[in-house]
Design an enzyme around this catalytic site. Sequence first.
Site, short mmCIF file in Angstrom:
data_model
loop_
_atom_site.label_atom_id
_atom_site.label_comp_id
_atom_site.label_asym_id
_atom_site.label_seq_id
_atom_site.Cartn_x
_atom_site.Cartn_y
_atom_site.Cartn_z
CB THR A 146 20.88 -3.85 5.72
OG1 THR A 146 22.43 -3.66 5.35
CG2 THR A 146 21.10 -4.16 7.30
CE LYS A 221 24.82 -3.49 7.28
NZ LYS A 221 26.03 -2.69 7.23
CE LYS A 289 17.14 -0.57 6.23
NZ LYS A 289 18.56 -1.43 5.62
#
Length: 345
Positions: A146, A221, A289
Site C-alpha cells: 500500500t 486502496k 501511514k
Amino acid sequence: MPAAAFFSAALPPPSRTLSRRLVVSRAAAAAASASASSSSGWQGGGGVEFQGKVGFLGLGIMGAPMASNLIKAGCDVTVWNRTKSKCDPLLSLGAKYEPTPAQVASSCDVTFAMLADPQSAAEVACGSSGAAEGLAPGKGYVDVSTVDGATSKLIGERITSTGASFLEAPVSGSKKPAEDGLLIFLTAGDESLYKRVAPLLDVMGKSRFYLGDVGNGAAMKLVVNMVMGSMMVSFSEGLLLSEKVGLDPNTLVEVISQGAISAPMFSLKGPSMVKAAYPPAFPLKHQQKDLRLALALAESVSQSIPTVAAANELYKAAKSLGLSDHDFSAVIEALKAKVQSQSSQ
Ligand SMILES: NC(=O)C1=CN([C@@H]2O[C@H](COP(=O)(O)OP(=O)(O)OC[C@H]3O[C@@H](n4cnc5c(N)ncnc54)[C@H](OP(=O)(O)O)[C@@H]3O)[C@@H](O)[C@H]2O)C=CC1
Ligand SMILES: O=CC(=O)O
C-alpha cells in the site's frame, strides 16, 4: 438539488480508464478457466494456469501467507526478505532463495513485492541491488504494497525503463484473508501483465479489480483504508462510551453485529478490544501511514476529509504511546488516555 445531480455538478466526469474497470470474482474466474481448460487451456503442476517462475519480495504479516499460498498451489517460487530468517518457513515449504531483490527478479518471470510503505517499496524496487537491476523485457513486476500514487508511478517508470512490465496491485483484506487466499486485488497499470498474472491473483485472492492507469489502484486502496481507519475510531468511541454509561461493551458488539452497521471488522476485533488485547493483524503504524497518504490524496484535489484528519491524530497519539506494532484496534488505548487526562484536569 437531488444528491445525484449535486455530485454530477460538483465532480469532474469519471476518467475513461476508471469507467472501463474490470471486476472479476474468483467464482467467475474459475468458471471461465474451467471452460477454457476443457478446450485448449494449459494448467501448471499445482493446477495454476501460469507458466513461469514467481518471485516474492517482503515476507511480513501479508507477504508470508501470500507466498505460501502460491507455493501450496504448485508455483515455482523464489523469495527474499530483508530479515533473512523470515524466509525459513517458506524455504521449508519448497521455495528457493536469492540474496537480493535484483537476483530474484532476474531469476523469475514475474516478481511480487509486499513492502511496508512508500520508502521501502521504492528502495526494494529502485535502490542498489533492487528488483529493477534484475529486470528485462518479457519480465513483470507486481507491487502489492500500500503506497501513494506518486510512489507507484515512480516505481512503475523505473521498472518499465528496463523493458519489463509493471502492475500496481494493493490488496484489501488482512492477515486472515491473506492466509485463506481471500484478498481483494485493486490493480492498475499494464493490462497484459494483469491478464498474465490473473491466475496467481486468483490463488491469493477472491476477487480482482482492474482500474486503468497506475495510481488508480493506490488511490482506491487509500480511500478504502481511510474509511476503515475512521470506522475503527468511531467503534472505539462507542465501546468506551457504552462502558462509561454502565452498559456491557460485549453487548454493544452483539447489537452492532445484528444491525445495519454490522461489519466483519467489528465482530472480529470487538471481543479482543474489550479485553484490551491487540494481536497484530494490521499493524497500527501501517493504518496511520494510510491515513497520512489519504489526507495527501484529498489535499491534491482540495477535498476536506475532517473525520479522517481527526482519526489520524488519534493514531499518531497511539504511536507515541508505543503501540505502532500492535493491531490498529489499539487506537482505543489512545482514546482511553485522552479520556483519562481530561477527567484528571
Ligand atoms: N497487515 C494487513 O492487514 C495489511 C497490510 N497491507 C499493506 O501491506 C504492506 C505490508 O504489510 P504487512 O505485511 O502487514 O507489514 P509487515 O510490517 O508485517 O511487513 C513489512 C515488510 O516490509 C519489509 N520492509 C520494511 N522496511 C524495509 C526496507 N527498508 N527494506 C526492505 N524491506 C523492508 C519488512 O522486512 P523485515 O521483515 O526485514 O522487517 C517486511 O517484509 C503494507 O504496505 C500494508 O499497509 C495491506 C492490506 C492488509
Ligand atoms: O489494509 C488493511 C486491510 O485490512 O485491508
